[in-house]
Motif scaffolding. Structure first.
Motif, PDB file in Angstrom:
ATOM      1  N   ASP A 162     -90.595 -33.605   0.518  1.00  0.00           N
ATOM      2  CA  ASP A 162     -88.837 -34.321   1.052  1.00  0.00           C
ATOM      3  C   ASP A 162     -88.108 -33.303   1.936  1.00  0.00           C
ATOM      4  O   ASP A 162     -87.825 -33.175   3.094  1.00  0.00           O
ATOM      5  CB  ASP A 162     -87.811 -33.216  -0.339  1.00  0.00           C
ATOM      6  N   LEU A 163     -88.235 -31.780   2.435  1.00  0.00           N
ATOM      7  CA  LEU A 163     -87.802 -30.981   3.345  1.00  0.00           C
ATOM      8  C   LEU A 163     -88.788 -31.192   4.494  1.00  0.00           C
ATOM      9  O   LEU A 163     -88.345 -31.159   5.959  1.00  0.00           O
ATOM     10  CB  LEU A 163     -88.257 -29.603   2.698  1.00  0.00           C
ATOM     11  N   LEU A 164     -89.945 -31.430   4.976  1.00  0.00           N
ATOM     12  CA  LEU A 164     -90.554 -31.738   5.648  1.00  0.00           C
ATOM     13  C   LEU A 164     -90.002 -32.697   6.442  1.00  0.00           C
ATOM     14  O   LEU A 164     -90.145 -32.962   7.392  1.00  0.00           O
ATOM     15  CB  LEU A 164     -91.845 -31.855   5.573  1.00  0.00           C
ATOM     16  N   ALA A 205     -87.260 -34.398   5.626  1.00  0.00           N
ATOM     17  CA  ALA A 205     -85.895 -34.101   6.151  1.00  0.00           C
ATOM     18  C   ALA A 205     -86.091 -33.922   7.725  1.00  0.00           C
ATOM     19  O   ALA A 205     -85.623 -34.124   8.693  1.00  0.00           O
ATOM     20  CB  ALA A 205     -84.776 -33.448   5.973  1.00  0.00           C
ATOM     21  N   PHE A 206     -86.884 -32.680   8.008  1.00  0.00           N
ATOM     22  CA  PHE A 206     -86.925 -32.390   9.237  1.00  0.00           C
ATOM     23  C   PHE A 206     -87.445 -33.053  10.212  1.00  0.00           C
ATOM     24  O   PHE A 206     -86.763 -33.371  11.455  1.00  0.00           O
ATOM     25  CB  PHE A 206     -88.217 -31.019   9.143  1.00  0.00           C
TER      26      PHE A 206
END
Length: 149
Positions: free
Chosen positions: A8-10, A12-13
Motif C-alpha cells: 500500500d505504501l509503495l 500510494a507513492f
C-alpha cells in the motif's frame, strides 16, 4: 503462490508520482538540459561523450551521464567529485560479470563494448529537488577537473 501486488505504501507513492507525471518530467528535462548545455564545450574539448537522444526518440530524462575517455579518467573524476562533496557513481557492472553470473558460470560471454562502456561511464546527481545552483556547482567542479588531471 506469489503475490505481485504493490504494498500500500509503495502504491500510494507511485500514485502520487503518476498524478504529477508532467511536472516531474518537465523538471527532469530542465535538469538534464542544464547539465548538457553547461558541459557541452568541456566535453568536446576533453573527448568526453554526453548522452545522445536520437531525433525519433523521446527521453525519460532519468539520468545524466558522461562517458569518459578511459577508466583512469573516470575513476579520477569520481574521486575529484567526492572530494568536492558531489556523489557520482560508475553506474553498473555488466550483468555477465556480476557475482551471480560468476557463481553460476554464466560469465563466459564476450561483450567487449559492454565492458568498455562500463569502465568509462559516470552518472551525475539527478533528482527532483536538484537546484540550478547545485547543477552549476557540479558542472563547475567537472570543468575544473581538466586542470586537476
Amino acid at each position: 503462490g506469489s503475490s505481485y501486488r504493490l504494498a500500500d505504501l509503495l502504491a500510494a507513492f507511485l500514485y502520487g508520482q503518476l498524478e504529477n507525471y508532467e511536472k516531474i518530467q518537465n523538471k527532469r528535462e530542465k535538469i538534464w538540459l542544464k547539465y548538457f548545455i553547461l558541459l557541452k564545450i568541456w566535453a568536446q574539448k576533453n573527448s568526453v561523450r554526453l548522452p545522445f537522444i536520437p531525433s525519433n526518440c523521446k527521453s525519460s530524462y532519468h539520468m545524466f551521464y558522461l562517458i569518459m575517455p578511459n577508466k583512469i579518467s573516470r575513476d579520477k573524476l569520481i574521486i575529484w567529485l567526492e572530494k568536492n562533496k558531489i556523489n557520482s557513481v560508475f553506474h553498473y557492472i555488466p550483468l555477465h560479470k556480476s557475482r551471480m553470473s560468476i557463481k553460476h558460470g554464466w560469465d563466459n560471454f564476450k561483450c567487449p563494448i559492454t565492458i568498455e562502456i562500463s569502465e568509462r561511464i559516470i552518472r551525475l546527481p539527478m533528482f527532483y529537488n536538484l537546484k540550478i545552483k547545485e547543477i552549476e556547482y557540479i558542472t563547475n567542479k567537472i570543468i575544473q577537473f581538466e586542470k586537476f588531471d
